[in-house]
Design a protein around this motif. Structure first.
Motif, PDB file in Angstrom:
ATOM      1  N   ARG A  40      12.576  -5.301   6.747  1.00 14.92           N
ATOM      2  CA  ARG A  40      13.713  -6.210   6.761  1.00 14.92           C
ATOM      3  C   ARG A  40      14.441  -6.197   5.416  1.00 14.92           C
ATOM      4  O   ARG A  40      14.136  -5.390   4.535  1.00 14.92           O
ATOM      5  N   ASP A  41      15.376  -7.106   5.248  1.00 13.37           N
ATOM      6  CA  ASP A  41      16.169  -7.164   4.019  1.00 13.37           C
ATOM      7  C   ASP A  41      15.401  -7.874   2.908  1.00 13.37           C
ATOM      8  O   ASP A  41      15.886  -8.828   2.302  1.00 13.37           O
ATOM      9  N   GLU A  42      14.204  -7.383   2.616  1.00  5.87           N
ATOM     10  CA  GLU A  42      13.357  -8.005   1.607  1.00  5.87           C
ATOM     11  C   GLU A  42      12.634  -6.898   0.849  1.00  5.87           C
ATOM     12  O   GLU A  42      13.092  -6.460  -0.186  1.00  5.87           O
ATOM     13  N   ARG A  43      11.449  -6.492   1.312  1.00  2.21           N
ATOM     14  CA  ARG A  43      10.724  -5.357   0.721  1.00  2.21           C
ATOM     15  C   ARG A  43      10.525  -5.564  -0.777  1.00  2.21           C
ATOM     16  O   ARG A  43      10.755  -4.672  -1.590  1.00  2.21           O
ATOM     17  N   LEU A  90       4.777   1.585  -1.933  1.00  2.00           N
ATOM     18  CA  LEU A  90       5.839   2.560  -2.120  1.00  2.00           C
ATOM     19  C   LEU A  90       6.497   2.233  -3.453  1.00  2.00           C
ATOM     20  O   LEU A  90       7.405   1.414  -3.526  1.00  2.00           O
ATOM     21  N   TYR A  91       5.947   2.819  -4.513  1.00  3.12           N
ATOM     22  CA  TYR A  91       6.306   2.570  -5.915  1.00  3.12           C
ATOM     23  C   TYR A  91       5.895   1.188  -6.408  1.00  3.12           C
ATOM     24  O   TYR A  91       5.566   1.026  -7.576  1.00  3.12           O
ATOM     25  N   LEU A  92       5.939   0.171  -5.560  1.00  7.56           N
ATOM     26  CA  LEU A  92       5.432  -1.142  -5.945  1.00  7.56           C
ATOM     27  C   LEU A  92       4.843  -1.802  -4.707  1.00  7.56           C
ATOM     28  O   LEU A  92       5.138  -1.410  -3.577  1.00  7.56           O
ATOM     29  N   PRO A  93       3.971  -2.797  -4.905  1.00  7.04           N
ATOM     30  CA  PRO A  93       3.345  -3.451  -3.756  1.00  7.04           C
ATOM     31  C   PRO A  93       4.304  -4.459  -3.133  1.00  7.04           C
ATOM     32  O   PRO A  93       4.568  -5.519  -3.706  1.00  7.04           O
ATOM     33  N   THR A  94       4.823  -4.132  -1.966  1.00  9.90           N
ATOM     34  CA  THR A  94       5.825  -4.984  -1.333  1.00  9.90           C
ATOM     35  C   THR A  94       5.200  -5.867  -0.267  1.00  9.90           C
ATOM     36  O   THR A  94       4.071  -5.664   0.172  1.00  9.90           O
ATOM     37  N   ASP A  95       5.979  -6.844   0.165  1.00  7.32           N
ATOM     38  CA  ASP A  95       5.510  -7.743   1.217  1.00  7.32           C
ATOM     39  C   ASP A  95       5.677  -7.106   2.592  1.00  7.32           C
ATOM     40  O   ASP A  95       4.838  -7.249   3.461  1.00  7.32           O
ATOM     41  N   CYS A  96       6.780  -6.407   2.793  1.00  3.60           N
ATOM     42  CA  CYS A  96       7.069  -5.799   4.089  1.00  3.60           C
ATOM     43  C   CYS A  96       8.018  -4.628   3.850  1.00  3.60           C
ATOM     44  O   CYS A  96       8.702  -4.577   2.838  1.00  3.60           O
ATOM     45  N   ASN A 148       4.470  -5.910   9.676  1.00  6.57           N
ATOM     46  CA  ASN A 148       3.760  -5.053   8.727  1.00  6.57           C
ATOM     47  C   ASN A 148       3.710  -5.774   7.389  1.00  6.57           C
ATOM     48  O   ASN A 148       4.581  -5.620   6.543  1.00  6.57           O
ATOM     49  N   HIS A 149       2.652  -6.549   7.212  1.00  5.49           N
ATOM     50  CA  HIS A 149       2.486  -7.420   6.052  1.00  5.49           C
ATOM     51  C   HIS A 149       0.996  -7.423   5.733  1.00  5.49           C
ATOM     52  O   HIS A 149       0.210  -7.913   6.536  1.00  5.49           O
ATOM     53  N   TYR A 150       0.566  -6.925   4.602  1.00  5.13           N
ATOM     54  CA  TYR A 150      -0.871  -6.691   4.435  1.00  5.13           C
ATOM     55  C   TYR A 150      -1.697  -7.909   4.048  1.00  5.13           C
ATOM     56  O   TYR A 150      -2.922  -7.867   4.070  1.00  5.13           O
ATOM     57  N   ALA A 151      -1.094  -9.030   3.682  1.00  2.00           N
ATOM     58  CA  ALA A 151      -1.845 -10.138   3.083  1.00  2.00           C
ATOM     59  C   ALA A 151      -3.014 -10.598   3.945  1.00  2.00           C
ATOM     60  O   ALA A 151      -4.138 -10.763   3.457  1.00  2.00           O
TER      61      ALA A 151
END
Length: 942
Positions: free
Chosen positions: A458-461, A449-455, A756-759
């Protein structure tokens, strides 16, 4: 005889990198096209390109990311490009349909719009409505809107939204780079008085970043927007409308609060009719705030975020506390769209979560994120609302204070993500593996979603570099991710430059002093690995050239850290993050020494820079870095690998790194390492023993060293930890931890848990390349590798991928005649190297449909007798015997059975009876009896 022109057709003509808009971000966009033909073995000999003014002929097979052969486009200039091709056999196409391209950029120095926002906001990050009016002096030939923001925005012209894009302009390293949207608004601008209006919220710009109590705004406290509208009239005259001090704004609109992490609050009783149309009385509004300097915006090359799919309610649940919870059946990223009826001023609350725990929303993994939306009704009939400047990661939504009875049809989950083209698919006879693959796809969708995030929940993304470093190959197969990742790499290079060559843990970097100037292996190596993956998978030499300075800077930084020993040691590392044996609150405590991980990646990055230099024609750098890589290899082997091939960290990840990165002395040592890796996997009961670093490597390391059977058992294992354990627990995305949810249905107690973490989903790349057998044999799939590896656990597997040259597919299936039937479709203008199962040489084929039949391996002999004296290695290789032992123990004591399953070392020199010594004698006798019963049944069956 040459074929007629109708047998060849040019299709899919496009310019880099976006196909969702006719605007291009550069004066010289590279061009790509595909050829369609029934002619087997067709190869392009000549391509002709025309823009109407000039026609050029290229005697080449090149048809992917071909350099622009015409005069550069001017800002706003429109050209129609066409292509026709001739094959080496003389067959020729007609001219393609024209591709109309428009220069979607401004001339250097032409950006004049000011960054404006609400003056004297009442609260931090207060949403705003901004507007102005202008007069169009005559009929409009073309009107183009250029807009960006410190925050997120939508523009309306005369009451109509200008596009369907969401959360524009996305998130970049704002202090270094801003991107702008380019939008054709010709149809919205009319002769006479016009209104431009902006709805503005804080988005990522005003969000609080950081962990625990350190969270604080990083960029700024108040959002702002900058835009300019360029109008060309029919008579050739022009006009520019800018964001400046003449605009008016108010904070009294219906959007009263907006946050990426916390959600949105919308009060429909505060709606302002007609505010975005001409003639609206804005006398009560105030003059806007005008901010200072900001980076000149550049056109965004990555696709926009849009609403991609809608999912209805699958089940309505009443929780133990009496709350109404909606289950959408899929963990997704987006928002809810609700239709409600009720009294004016009535407020509804929507809460979101990925899982349930004890029947209630599992909100502890959200940490500080509230993930809550509020809607206050205007009253007077049905009203529909959807948040527009936030997003949530959720499968479940709780609705509080809903007036009247719930109609599930009134609630829809709207899935959003970057609008990339889907390019990869997989299917097999193993339903759990199919679901795993779907989970990987959904995990990528939610985190791109605009950049590859970790999740996404939560308060991270955040754009964690390590996650995308391991997942980039999978991402590049599943979706057209080239432009998406190339844009993110621009920010990586800028953040890296600001840190003197060190790549931060996340990009954009909002951790400040938390990341300081520390370098982390496998995370910072995204600087070299991701550009190289884009070159391998898309043939994108341009991204190598653009990122080469960043790649080289990272390698030089690591070489400096390594010093005279040429080892990266003794420094901070994430290591093999989230090794399944790591304690819940100490995710870096892995079995593989972090110095081994670091030094392996030191070698990997330096070697990649050498290879990139070769591709770019920089032979001096290629030789220099190749020599350094060789020195690092020798140092690594001296320090971490014994003469027998045993690694100092005798763990799955260590061997995976050494085998797949080429950190071995010779082929014999590589084989010994593979044998040891297979031993470790089997002794662990075919359970996975790797974290983020080792997970993409372990299956392939087993396969290339002759242990495909072990790789198959590892992939299809369902016990915890394994890839399929989450699937058996109902997962619909890939989890952050192997055990994000424990076997009793409770959430992992660690402070950091995401569903939801793609690694860990990086295994999908191996499923495509190895199990189904489709991979690039040369950059960009110009030559395709067809090398299926049938696993005993499968009856068939197949995959397809939309390569830069067209759709390629491979697959295999077992027949009733003891053969394996293999099919492949190779697109025109490519060739393939085909390695059939058991073959010692490959065959080369051209484009077209191909079929082969090979003899299947002989079936494994029937299982023999088992007893308490049977070696543990034989028990774990015998699923019936294994189940007989542990279920017999479980009949007495579930905890004892769990310990037996998870902590036994399944080695060949220890009998099963020896592992039962702590159990009561009668349990041992019951196990003996159960094994005898199994042996007797096998004898009678034979």
């Amino acid at each position: 005889m040459a074929s007629t022109s109708s047998t060849v057709r040019v299709s899919s003509l496009r310019a880099e990198y976006r196909s969702d808009t006719g605007f291009v971000p550069t004066p010289t966009p590279r061009l790509s096209w595909k050829s369609e033909t029934p002619i087997d073995g067709w190869l392009q000999a000549v391509a002709e390109l025309t823009d109407g003014d000039r026609t050029t002929s290229l005697e080449s097979r090149d048809s992917a990311l071909v350099e622009w052969p015409f005069a550069p486009l001017a800002p706003g200039e429109v050209r129609a490009v066409r292509v026709r091709v001739t094959g080496v056999d003389g067959s020729a196409s007609d001219w393609s349909e024209p591709l109309e391209l428009t220069g979607g950029f401004l001339a250097p120095g032409a950006w004049a719009g000011r960054m404006i926002g609400l003056d004297n906001p009442a609260t931090t990050a207060q949403p705003a409505l901004l507007r102005t009016e202008f007069t169009a002096s005559g009929p409009v030939a073309r009107a183009t809107l250029y807009a960006t923001a410190h925050g997120v925005y939508q523009v309306e012209v005369n009451g109509t939204e200008v596009d369907d894009e969401i959360l524009k302009p996305g998130w970049t390293a704002y202090q270094f780079r801003l991107t702008h949207e380019t939008t054709d608004v010709t149809s919205l601008v009319t002769e006479g008085t016009n209104a431009i209006a902006v709805t503005l919220a804080g988005g990522w710009f005003t969000e609080s970043f950081g962990f625990r109590d350190s969270a604080a705004p990083f960029y700024g406290s108040d959002p702002a927007v900058a835009l300019q509208l360029e109008i060309v009239y029919v008579d050739g005259s022009t006009q520019t409308v800018l964001s400046d001090e003449g605009w008016l704004g108010t904070g009294d609109g219906p959007l009263t609060a907006s946050s990426i992490y916390d959600g949105e609050t919308f009060d429909a009783t505060l709606a302002i009719d007609g505010w975005s149309t001409a003639g609206f009385d804005a006398s009560a509004w105030t003059a806007v705030r005008v901010d200072g300097k900001f980076p000149t915006p550049s056109p965004r090359s990555a696709p926009a975020v849009r609403a991609i799919e809608e999912i209805g309610v699958q089940e309505v649940i009443t929780s133990p506390s009496g709350r109404t919870i909606l289950d959408f059946g899929q963990n997704l990223v987006g928002t809810l769209r609700i239709t409600v009826r009720g009294d004016r001023g009535h407020t509804i609350t929507l809460r979101h979560a990925e899982v349930l725990e004890n029947g209630e929303l599992g909100i502890r993994p959200l940490r500080r994120a509230k993930a809550t939306d509020h809607y206050t009704l205007a009253g007077g009939g049905a009203e529909t609302w959807q948040p527009r400047f936030t997003f949530h990661g959720f499968r479940y939504a709780e609705i509080d204070n809903l007036p009247g009875e719930l109609d599930p049809a009134d609630v829809t989950a709207v899935v959003i993500h970057s609008d990339m083209e889907r390019t990869g698919w997989f299917e097999s006879s193993h339903e759990l593996v199919n679901r795993l693959h779907e989970n990987v796809v959904w995990g990528m969708r939610g985190n791109f979603l605009y950049l590859p995030t970790d999740c996404p929940q939560r308060d991270e993304r955040l754009g964690w570099t390590g996650d995308i470093q391991v997942f980039a190959p999978t991402a590049s197969y599943l979706y057209e991710a080239d432009g998406f990742l190339a844009g993110w790499l621009e920010d990586l290079a800028l953040e890296q430059k600001a840190k003197g060559g060190v790549v931060p843990f996340i990009v954009p970097d909002v951790l400040g002093d938390e990341s300081a100037t520390a370098a982390a292996a496998a995370w910072g190596d995204a600087a070299t690995v991701v550009p190289w993956v884009l070159y391998e998978r898309f043939g994108d030499v341009g991204v190598l050239g653009d990122q080469y300075g960043s790649m080289k800077s990272w390698a030089d930084t690591l070489i400096g850290i390594a010093g005279e020993r040429y080892l990266w040691e003794g420094k901070f590392q994430f290591g093999d993050w989230l090794d399944p044996d790591a304690p819940a609150d100490f995710p870096a405590d892995a079995k593989t020494d972090p110095d081994i991980v670091a030094s392996a990646y030191l070698f990997r990055s330096v070697e990649i820079v050498s290879r990139a230099a070769t591709v770019l024609g920089n032979e001096r750098d290629a030789e220099t870095y190749a020599a350094i890589a060789a020195t690092v290899r020798r140092a690594f082997l001296r320090e971490y690998v014994s003469e027998s091939g045993r690694m100092m960290s005798d763990a799955q990840t260590g061997y995976g790194l050494a085998i797949m990165f080429g950190l071995t002395r010779d082929g014999d040592e590589r084989q010994r390492m593979g044998d040891r890796l297979a031993f470790l996997v089997r002794s662990a009961g075919y359970r996975i023993g790797t974290g983020f670093v080792g997970t993409p490597l372990v299956a392939e390391a087993l396969a290339v060293t002759g242990h495909l059977d072990v790789a198959g058992r590892l992939l299809t294992q369902t016990e915890n930890p394994s890839w399929l354990y989450p699937v058996t627990m109902g997962a619909t995305t890939v989890w952050e931890r192997w055990d994000s949810m424990l076997e009793d249905g409770s959430i992992n107690p660690g402070e950091m848990t995401s569903f939801n973490h793609y690694a860990l989903g990086a295994i999908a790349d191996w499923m495509h390349r190895s199990l189904a057998g489709l991979a690039p044999a040369s950059p960009g799939y110009r030559s395709i590798l067809v090398a299926p590896r049938p696993l005993p656990e499968f009856d068939f597997a197949r995959t397809s991928h939309e390569t830069p040259y067209g759709l390629a597919s491979t697959g295999w299936a077992r027949s009733d005649h003891g053969t394996i039937e293999i099919d492949a479709v190779i697109p025109p203008n490519t060739t393939a190297e085909v390695w059939l199962p058991g073959a010692r040489e490959f065959v080369r084929v051209g484009s077209g449909s191909h079929h082969w039949s090979v003899q299947a391996d002989a079936e494994a002999p029937a299982r023999g007798e088992v007893s308490l004296e049977t070696p543990l290695s034989d028990i774990i290789d015998d699923p019936e015997a294994y189940a007989a032992v542990w279920t017999t123990i479980a009949a007495h004591d579930d905890d004892a059975a769990r310990v037996f399953r998870h902590h036994t070392q399944w080695t060949p020199r220890r009998a099963v009876g020896e592992s039962l010594f702590q159990l009561p004698p009668f349990v041992r006798q019951n196990v003996r009896a159960r094994l005898k019963e199994l042996s007797d049944s096998r004898r009678s069956a034979s």
